[in-house]
Design a protein around this motif. Structure first.
Motif, PDB file in Angstrom:
ATOM      1  N   GLU A 137       0.827  -1.206   0.000  1.00 27.82           N
ATOM      2  CA  GLU A 137       0.000   0.000   0.000  1.00 27.82           C
ATOM      3  C   GLU A 137       0.864   1.259   0.000  1.00 27.82           C
ATOM      4  N   ALA A 138       2.003   1.194   0.678  1.00 32.57           N
ATOM      5  CA  ALA A 138       2.915   2.333   0.688  1.00 32.57           C
ATOM      6  C   ALA A 138       3.409   2.632  -0.722  1.00 32.57           C
ATOM      7  N   THR A 139       3.825   1.601  -1.438  1.00 29.84           N
ATOM      8  CA  THR A 139       4.317   1.791  -2.809  1.00 29.84           C
ATOM      9  C   THR A 139       3.218   2.355  -3.700  1.00 29.84           C
ATOM     10  N   GLN A 140       2.006   1.861  -3.532  1.00 28.42           N
ATOM     11  CA  GLN A 140       0.891   2.375  -4.330  1.00 28.42           C
ATOM     12  C   GLN A 140       0.652   3.857  -4.061  1.00 28.42           C
ATOM     13  N   ALA A 141       0.728   4.248  -2.784  1.00 30.08           N
ATOM     14  CA  ALA A 141       0.511   5.654  -2.438  1.00 30.08           C
ATOM     15  C   ALA A 141       1.634   6.526  -2.988  1.00 30.08           C
ATOM     16  N   PHE A 142       2.875   6.061  -2.886  1.00 27.66           N
ATOM     17  CA  PHE A 142       3.988   6.828  -3.443  1.00 27.66           C
ATOM     18  C   PHE A 142       3.833   6.979  -4.954  1.00 27.66           C
ATOM     19  N   ASP A 143       3.396   5.912  -5.607  1.00 28.60           N
ATOM     20  CA  ASP A 143       3.203   5.986  -7.053  1.00 28.60           C
ATOM     21  C   ASP A 143       2.095   6.971  -7.416  1.00 28.60           C
ATOM     22  N   ARG A 144       1.046   7.029  -6.599  1.00 25.78           N
ATOM     23  CA  ARG A 144      -0.010   8.016  -6.846  1.00 25.78           C
ATOM     24  C   ARG A 144       0.538   9.434  -6.728  1.00 25.78           C
ATOM     25  N   ALA A 145       1.419   9.645  -5.750  1.00 25.01           N
ATOM     26  CA  ALA A 145       2.044  10.967  -5.616  1.00 25.01           C
ATOM     27  C   ALA A 145       2.854  11.289  -6.862  1.00 25.01           C
ATOM     28  N   LEU A 146       3.644  10.339  -7.330  1.00 24.73           N
ATOM     29  CA  LEU A 146       4.517  10.569  -8.486  1.00 24.73           C
ATOM     30  C   LEU A 146       3.725  10.786  -9.767  1.00 24.73           C
ATOM     31  N   GLY A 153       7.456  17.216  -5.485  1.00 24.58           N
ATOM     32  CA  GLY A 153       8.230  16.466  -4.508  1.00 24.58           C
ATOM     33  C   GLY A 153       8.710  15.119  -4.987  1.00 24.58           C
ATOM     34  N   ALA A 154       8.942  14.949  -6.293  1.00 26.52           N
ATOM     35  CA  ALA A 154       9.278  13.628  -6.823  1.00 26.52           C
ATOM     36  C   ALA A 154      10.559  13.073  -6.209  1.00 26.52           C
ATOM     37  N   GLY A 155      11.557  13.920  -5.978  1.00 28.08           N
ATOM     38  CA  GLY A 155      12.821  13.442  -5.446  1.00 28.08           C
ATOM     39  C   GLY A 155      12.670  12.783  -4.092  1.00 28.08           C
ATOM     40  N   ARG A 156      11.966  13.442  -3.176  1.00 28.52           N
ATOM     41  CA  ARG A 156      11.813  12.873  -1.837  1.00 28.52           C
ATOM     42  C   ARG A 156      10.873  11.669  -1.849  1.00 28.52           C
ATOM     43  N   THR A 157       9.911  11.637  -2.780  1.00 27.75           N
ATOM     44  CA  THR A 157       9.026  10.478  -2.851  1.00 27.75           C
ATOM     45  C   THR A 157       9.774   9.258  -3.373  1.00 27.75           C
ATOM     46  N   ALA A 174      14.725  -1.192  -4.266  1.00 33.66           N
ATOM     47  CA  ALA A 174      15.081  -0.050  -3.426  1.00 33.66           C
ATOM     48  C   ALA A 174      16.232   0.739  -4.030  1.00 33.66           C
ATOM     49  N   GLU A 175      17.231   0.019  -4.530  1.00 41.67           N
ATOM     50  CA  GLU A 175      18.366   0.706  -5.152  1.00 41.67           C
ATOM     51  C   GLU A 175      17.920   1.502  -6.374  1.00 41.67           C
ATOM     52  N   GLN A 176      17.035   0.934  -7.174  1.00 37.94           N
ATOM     53  CA  GLN A 176      16.542   1.641  -8.356  1.00 37.94           C
ATOM     54  C   GLN A 176      15.786   2.909  -7.971  1.00 37.94           C
ATOM     55  N   SER A 177      14.964   2.816  -6.925  1.00 42.67           N
ATOM     56  CA  SER A 177      14.212   3.995  -6.479  1.00 42.67           C
ATOM     57  C   SER A 177      15.154   5.068  -5.945  1.00 42.67           C
ATOM     58  N   LEU A 178      16.148   4.658  -5.159  1.00 42.63           N
ATOM     59  CA  LEU A 178      17.084   5.626  -4.601  1.00 42.63           C
ATOM     60  C   LEU A 178      17.946   6.249  -5.693  1.00 42.63           C
ATOM     61  N   MET A 179      18.295   5.482  -6.710  1.00 37.61           N
ATOM     62  CA  MET A 179      19.040   6.051  -7.822  1.00 37.61           C
ATOM     63  C   MET A 179      18.202   7.100  -8.561  1.00 37.61           C
ATOM     64  N   ARG A 180      16.923   6.821  -8.694  1.00 35.96           N
ATOM     65  CA  ARG A 180      16.031   7.809  -9.334  1.00 35.96           C
ATOM     66  C   ARG A 180      15.950   9.068  -8.476  1.00 35.96           C
ATOM     67  N   ALA A 181      15.890   8.900  -7.168  1.00 37.68           N
ATOM     68  CA  ALA A 181      15.883  10.057  -6.268  1.00 37.68           C
ATOM     69  C   ALA A 181      17.176  10.855  -6.406  1.00 37.68           C
ATOM     70  N   PHE A 182      18.305  10.150  -6.528  1.00 33.30           N
ATOM     71  CA  PHE A 182      19.600  10.813  -6.676  1.00 33.30           C
ATOM     72  C   PHE A 182      19.659  11.615  -7.971  1.00 33.30           C
ATOM     73  N   GLU A 183      19.101  11.062  -9.040  1.00 34.40           N
ATOM     74  CA  GLU A 183      19.089  11.765 -10.318  1.00 34.40           C
ATOM     75  C   GLU A 183      18.324  13.087 -10.219  1.00 34.40           C
ATOM     76  N   ILE A 184      17.252  13.078  -9.440  1.00 39.10           N
ATOM     77  CA  ILE A 184      16.419  14.280  -9.315  1.00 39.10           C
ATOM     78  C   ILE A 184      17.021  15.269  -8.332  1.00 39.10           C
ATOM     79  N   GLU A 185      17.503  14.769  -7.190  1.00 36.69           N
ATOM     80  CA  GLU A 185      18.063  15.632  -6.138  1.00 36.69           C
ATOM     81  C   GLU A 185      19.420  15.070  -5.709  1.00 36.69           C
TER      82      GLU A 185
END
Length: 269
Positions: A137-146, A153-157, A174-185
């Protein structure tokens, strides 16, 4: 209007665990704070003005680590204007800080009923689900935000999505998500720390050092990040660099748990 996203580096962030609500959650903003005040007029009512003032006060008290007072102000904001989604969103954040998760979810769900395209509320609901170990459910909610149009707030999400995936044991995702966050911020200290900690844990300390050095060479460095740097350099047999980081840790944070661990040589803890 409140439009701030607060992401403070107050404490160390261990792998998969966010220690400090404001490092992970979002102050009201986006669609929630930009909803029309009334139909057919651009002038706010007295109740809406009072709600906005209370909302600003609640955010300030929460940022100042006074959640009980912040809750009082958030409740007053909701009473003054029950249709202000931002007030329900912030009330949910305060209740999370107080570990009142059921009430927090009620507030966040009400915020989303009022403003279903508010990315901040979806982000915060995702963080709430993550704390409850409701990872899918957490992943679904984060995806709705994105997926929210014009979401800022895409970087922090992406960062928090990765943290929660790590907590769920989904390390590759998790690594893929964090790499995407790094690319943004690329300068976000929480993203840098988590990437480094995850890579080091998975045996890729060379890559981990790349990200952690960016953090430890900045003003955001703290006891947790310096100690991780010591362990990474020690594993890579860079004894001189490890000692330099250790001395910095002892000098800047002499009473910390990490400084004590360094003095004991507890590099594998």
């Amino acid at each position: 209007m409140i439009s701030r996203t607060i992401a403070l580096w107050r404490t160390g962030l261990v792998l998969g665990l966010c220690l400090g609500l404001w490092a992970c959650a979002s102050a009201p903003g986006g669609d929630a704070s930009q909803q029309p005040l009334t139909v057919g007029t651009t002038e706010p009512t007295d109740g809406q003005r009072r709600a906005q003032i209370r909302l600003e006060l609640a955010a300030a008290f929460l940022e100042n680590n006074q959640p009980a007072v912040a809750l009082e102000e958030a409740n007053r904001a909701v009473q003054a204007d029950p249709n202000l989604a931002a007030a329900h969103n912030l009330r949910g954040l305060v209740l999370m800080q107080l570990n009142e998760f059921a009430l927090a979810e009620q507030s966040l769900q009400q915020a989303l009923r009022l403003a279903p395209r508010d990315g901040d509320s979806w982000h915060n609901l995702g963080w709430l689900h993550c704390q409850q170990q409701r990872f899918a459910e957490a992943t679904q909610a984060f995806d709705r935000a994105l997926q929210t149009p014009q979401y800022q707030g895409a970087g922090r999400t992406w960062m928090l999505r990765g943290v929660c995936q790590a907590r769920a044991g989904q390390m590759q995702a998790a690594e893929q998500s964090l790499m995407r966050a790094f690319e943004i911020e690329p300068g976000n200290p929480i993203t840098l720390y988590n990437l480094a900690a995850m890579l080091h844990q998975r045996g890729n300390s060379e890559r981990a050092r790349f990200y952690l050095r960016r953090l430890n060479n900045s003003e955001a460095a703290n006891a947790e990040s310096l100690w991780l740097g010591v362990k990474i350099e020690n594993r890579l047999q860079n004894r001189d660099v490890a000692q330099q980081l250790g001395r910095q840790l002892q000098r800047r944070f002499p009473d910390s748990r990490q400084a004590n661990a360094y003095e004991r040589g507890a590099f594998d803890e």
